[in-house]
Design a protein around this motif. Structure first.
Motif, mmCIF file in Angstrom:
data_model
loop_
_atom_site.group_PDB
_atom_site.id
_atom_site.type_symbol
_atom_site.label_atom_id
_atom_site.label_comp_id
_atom_site.label_asym_id
_atom_site.label_seq_id
_atom_site.Cartn_x
_atom_site.Cartn_y
_atom_site.Cartn_z
ATOM 1 N N PRO A 62 68.930 23.195 58.479
ATOM 2 C CA PRO A 62 68.368 24.548 58.356
ATOM 3 C C PRO A 62 67.602 24.751 57.047
ATOM 4 O O PRO A 62 66.565 25.428 57.028
ATOM 5 C CB PRO A 62 69.603 25.446 58.425
ATOM 6 C CG PRO A 62 70.587 24.661 59.227
ATOM 7 C CD PRO A 62 70.364 23.234 58.830
ATOM 8 N N GLU A 63 68.123 24.168 55.950
ATOM 9 C CA GLU A 63 67.436 24.292 54.665
ATOM 10 C C GLU A 63 66.072 23.621 54.702
ATOM 11 O O GLU A 63 65.079 24.149 54.180
ATOM 12 C CB GLU A 63 68.288 23.674 53.553
ATOM 13 C CG GLU A 63 69.599 24.378 53.281
ATOM 14 C CD GLU A 63 70.728 23.918 54.190
ATOM 15 O OE1 GLU A 63 71.863 24.384 54.001
ATOM 16 O OE2 GLU A 63 70.468 23.087 55.098
ATOM 17 N N ALA A 64 66.015 22.447 55.318
ATOM 18 C CA ALA A 64 64.750 21.728 55.421
ATOM 19 C C ALA A 64 63.765 22.471 56.318
ATOM 20 O O ALA A 64 62.562 22.531 56.033
ATOM 21 C CB ALA A 64 64.991 20.321 55.964
ATOM 22 N N THR A 65 64.259 23.038 57.390
ATOM 23 C CA THR A 65 63.408 23.818 58.294
ATOM 24 C C THR A 65 62.802 25.004 57.570
ATOM 25 O O THR A 65 61.596 25.280 57.689
ATOM 26 C CB THR A 65 64.230 24.307 59.498
ATOM 27 O OG1 THR A 65 64.783 23.179 60.192
ATOM 28 C CG2 THR A 65 63.356 25.106 60.455
ATOM 29 N N ALA A 66 63.615 25.703 56.778
ATOM 30 C CA ALA A 66 63.114 26.850 56.016
ATOM 31 C C ALA A 66 62.064 26.424 55.003
ATOM 32 O O ALA A 66 61.064 27.127 54.787
ATOM 33 C CB ALA A 66 64.272 27.542 55.305
ATOM 34 N N ALA A 67 62.267 25.242 54.387
ATOM 35 C CA ALA A 67 61.318 24.757 53.381
ATOM 36 C C ALA A 67 59.967 24.427 53.993
ATOM 37 O O ALA A 67 58.910 24.801 53.456
ATOM 38 C CB ALA A 67 61.899 23.532 52.676
ATOM 39 N N LEU A 68 59.956 23.711 55.132
ATOM 40 C CA LEU A 68 58.679 23.347 55.743
ATOM 41 C C LEU A 68 57.980 24.583 56.306
ATOM 42 O O LEU A 68 56.751 24.701 56.228
ATOM 43 C CB LEU A 68 58.891 22.304 56.843
ATOM 44 C CG LEU A 68 57.613 21.665 57.398
ATOM 45 C CD1 LEU A 68 56.767 21.046 56.285
ATOM 46 C CD2 LEU A 68 57.934 20.610 58.457
ATOM 47 N N ASP A 69 58.750 25.502 56.863
ATOM 48 C CA ASP A 69 58.145 26.745 57.345
ATOM 49 C C ASP A 69 57.505 27.523 56.191
ATOM 50 O O ASP A 69 56.439 28.118 56.342
ATOM 51 C CB ASP A 69 59.191 27.620 58.036
ATOM 52 C CG ASP A 69 59.450 27.191 59.475
ATOM 53 O OD1 ASP A 69 58.604 26.463 60.037
ATOM 54 O OD2 ASP A 69 60.495 27.580 60.029
ATOM 55 N N ALA A 70 58.170 27.512 55.025
ATOM 56 C CA ALA A 70 57.622 28.204 53.860
ATOM 57 C C ALA A 70 56.324 27.560 53.400
ATOM 58 O O ALA A 70 55.366 28.251 53.024
ATOM 59 C CB ALA A 70 58.647 28.201 52.722
ATOM 60 N N ALA A 71 56.265 26.233 53.453
ATOM 61 C CA ALA A 71 55.017 25.536 53.122
ATOM 62 C C ALA A 71 53.936 25.878 54.136
ATOM 63 O O ALA A 71 52.755 26.037 53.801
ATOM 64 C CB ALA A 71 55.254 24.022 53.090
ATOM 65 N N GLY A 72 54.351 26.025 55.401
ATOM 66 C CA GLY A 72 53.405 26.353 56.456
ATOM 67 C C GLY A 72 52.785 27.725 56.305
ATOM 68 O O GLY A 72 51.678 27.974 56.796
ATOM 69 N N GLU A 73 53.487 28.642 55.621
ATOM 70 C CA GLU A 73 52.924 29.970 55.381
ATOM 71 C C GLU A 73 51.654 29.888 54.537
ATOM 72 O O GLU A 73 50.850 30.822 54.529
ATOM 73 C CB GLU A 73 53.960 30.866 54.690
ATOM 74 C CG GLU A 73 55.138 31.247 55.579
ATOM 75 C CD GLU A 73 56.125 32.147 54.858
ATOM 76 O OE1 GLU A 73 55.797 32.622 53.745
ATOM 77 O OE2 GLU A 73 57.221 32.380 55.407
ATOM 78 N N TYR A 74 51.483 28.764 53.861
ATOM 79 C CA TYR A 74 50.271 28.539 53.073
ATOM 80 C C TYR A 74 49.348 27.534 53.764
ATOM 81 O O TYR A 74 48.200 27.851 54.087
ATOM 82 C CB TYR A 74 50.649 28.031 51.674
ATOM 83 C CG TYR A 74 51.355 29.072 50.837
ATOM 84 C CD1 TYR A 74 50.639 29.925 50.003
ATOM 85 C CD2 TYR A 74 52.739 29.224 50.901
ATOM 86 C CE1 TYR A 74 51.279 30.901 49.244
ATOM 87 C CE2 TYR A 74 53.396 30.197 50.151
ATOM 88 C CZ TYR A 74 52.654 31.033 49.333
ATOM 89 O OH TYR A 74 53.288 31.999 48.595
ATOM 90 N N LEU A 75 49.843 26.324 54.026
ATOM 91 C CA LEU A 75 48.994 25.251 54.539
ATOM 92 C C LEU A 75 48.503 25.464 55.966
ATOM 93 O O LEU A 75 47.458 24.944 56.348
ATOM 94 C CB LEU A 75 49.742 23.916 54.467
ATOM 95 C CG LEU A 75 49.950 23.314 53.082
ATOM 96 C CD1 LEU A 75 50.725 22.000 53.196
ATOM 97 C CD2 LEU A 75 48.606 23.066 52.394
ATOM 98 N N LYS A 76 49.251 26.220 56.793
ATOM 99 C CA LYS A 76 48.870 26.405 58.190
ATOM 100 C C LYS A 76 48.449 27.845 58.488
ATOM 101 O O LYS A 76 48.344 28.237 59.645
ATOM 102 C CB LYS A 76 50.037 25.997 59.099
ATOM 103 C CG LYS A 76 50.396 24.517 58.980
ATOM 104 C CD LYS A 76 51.551 24.109 59.870
ATOM 105 C CE LYS A 76 51.161 24.054 61.327
ATOM 106 N NZ LYS A 76 52.208 23.451 62.184
#
Length: 446
Positions: free
Chosen positions: A245-259
């Motif tokens: 879950p922590e990793a999922t939240a981290a990649l989603d947070a990056a996606g708020e910028y990169l995607k």
């Protein structure tokens, strides 16, 4: 307290490093007299006519400072260093090693790959002179990255701070923007710029066979900030699943910028252009006013065109990638490590030199434009002249700073330099977060 036998062994190692009289570790004198002005190189001995191959991912024009940094070593010892830089290093170095044609020395940015090479018996244990320098000039955490089963297999070279966001101080002043101090403020600034119709961010993850690695940095930054260093360490060492879950939240947070199509990709195209844009070129639209922000490490300073004023009031500068709040300061960083695949005397001599304070300070001199620092405590930080180098040192020395080495570089090669890169690229071009993390989890060696 350190046991006396170990103290005696370390003392002997240092003596070898200084005298090289019969120790057989950093090399033996093959005859001849050193030229004048070689006092700092006496310990390495004369090896006239000998050659050492040195293989790295550093290519022209960035290779020039490295080549210049050991000119005195060559002149004083008689050793010729054959510098071999290749963009496809990450793939080709393993091909060469497996094919029985390894270089004498190679520079790796991935501690995980170093440990893998050790486990396969390909890497050569470092001489005691390198170990002595490692213990003298680096912290225990840095020593750990090149120590496997209690044995040392190399020493660090440079270091870098990855937690940077590049911007134009002139643009910020003209438009009334302020440097964000928290993640919420970073998001608010991005929204404010996007509301004007501009794309606040520019990004690129292209890097030849290594395409995708900038995605890993984005995710790691978010993992450190949202879940903290302990959760980060557990994830890096696979004590928790890659798709936790922590990793999922981290990649989603990056996606708020990169995607986010409202945020990227200023001056370069749509979201998918992030995957096709070379990382070296990704921040350049800032100079044209086509984007405002670019997340990339301290080493990116060398990619700005000649004549660019990189300073707090100049054309370009950087700020610390903000934390969740002002009570913590996680810092993501990286570096390189020299590992040997031969144990000839001249190879040991050069490997020992690269692990010395002498080389670290020669490298500072050979890099007048900046863009290079080391975690070598023998490096004279007062000699740093580049504003970004100074900022890097300031961030690393902040009492609040909690440093963590790049996670993908510590993971097994099948994950850190393979699945993570490839799946990260797929993620940028449309693959879901869940599918991406599940695929990387499956790639983890069982």
């Amino acid at each position: 307290m350190r046991p006396k036998p170990l103290l005696q062994a370390l003392g002997a190692a240092v003596a070898c490093a200084l005298l090289l009289t019969g120790c057989g570790d950093a090399g033996s004198d093959t005859g001849g007299t050193m030229p004048s002005g070689c006092e700092d190189y006496q310990s390495y001995g004369m090896h006239k006519g000998k050659t050492v191959s040195f293989y790295t991912a550093i290519v022209a024009p960035e290779d020039e400072p490295h080549i210049n940094s050991y000119k005195n070593f060559e002149r004083c010892t008689g050793i010729t260093v054959e510098f071999q830089g290749e963009r496809e290093f990450d793939t080709q170095v393993q091909v060469r090693i497996k094919g029985g044609n390894p270089p004498d020395l190679a520079v790796f940015a991935q501690p995980g790959l170093v440990k893998q090479l050790v486990e396969t018996g390909k890497a050569v244990e470092a001489p005691v002179t390198v170990t002595a320098n490692l213990k003298k000039f680096w912290s225990e955490s840095w020593q750990g990255y090149v120590t496997v089963n209690g044995k040392v297999y190399g020493a660090p070279l440079g270091a870098n701070v990855k937690s940077f966001v590049w911007y134009s101080p002139k643009e910020f002043k003209a438009k009334g923007y302020t440097v964000p101090k928290t993640l919420d403020e970073l998001k608010a600034l991005s929204d404010k710029i996007a509301a004007t119709g501009a794309k606040p961010w520019c990004a690129g993850i292209g890097s030849g066979d290594a395409t995708g690695w900038p995605v890993t940095d984005w995710m790691e930054e978010m993992m450190l900030r949202l879940s903290g260093p302990q959760a980060y360490d557990d994830w890096v060492n696979h004590k928790t699943p890659f798709n936790s879950p922590e990793a999922t939240a981290a990649l989603d947070a990056a996606g708020e910028y990169l995607k986010n199509p409202a945020y990227v990709n200023g001056g370069l195209g749509d979201v998918k252009s992030v995957a096709s844009t070379q990382f070296q070129d990704a921040g350049l639209p800032i100079l044209k006013g086509q984007c405002t922000l670019h997340r990339q490490g301290s080493f990116y300073a060398q990619n700005w065109p000649k004549g660019t004023d990189v300073s707090p009031d100049g054309d370009i500068y950087a700020f610390y990638f903000p934390s969740k709040d002002d009570t913590s300061k996680p810092v993501l960083g990286g570096g390189e490590f020299v590992v040997a695949f031969a144990d000839r005397p001249e190879v040991k001599a050069f490997q020992t030199f690269l692990a010395s304070d002498t080389w670290a300070n020669e490298k500072v001199k050979a890099t007048p434009g900046g863009g290079w620092i080391s975690a070598n405590t023998g490096m004279d930080a007062s000699k740093l002249t580049n504003p970004i180098d100074k900022l890097s040192a300031q961030i690393l020395q902040d009492p609040k700073a909690v440093f963590r080495y790049d996670g993908s570089d510590q993971m097994p090669a099948a994950v850190g330099t393979n699945a993570f890169w490839k799946q990260g690229t797929n993620w940028v071009t449309g693959q879901s977060t869940q599918a991406t993390l599940d695929a990387i989890e499956k790639a983890w060696p069982r």
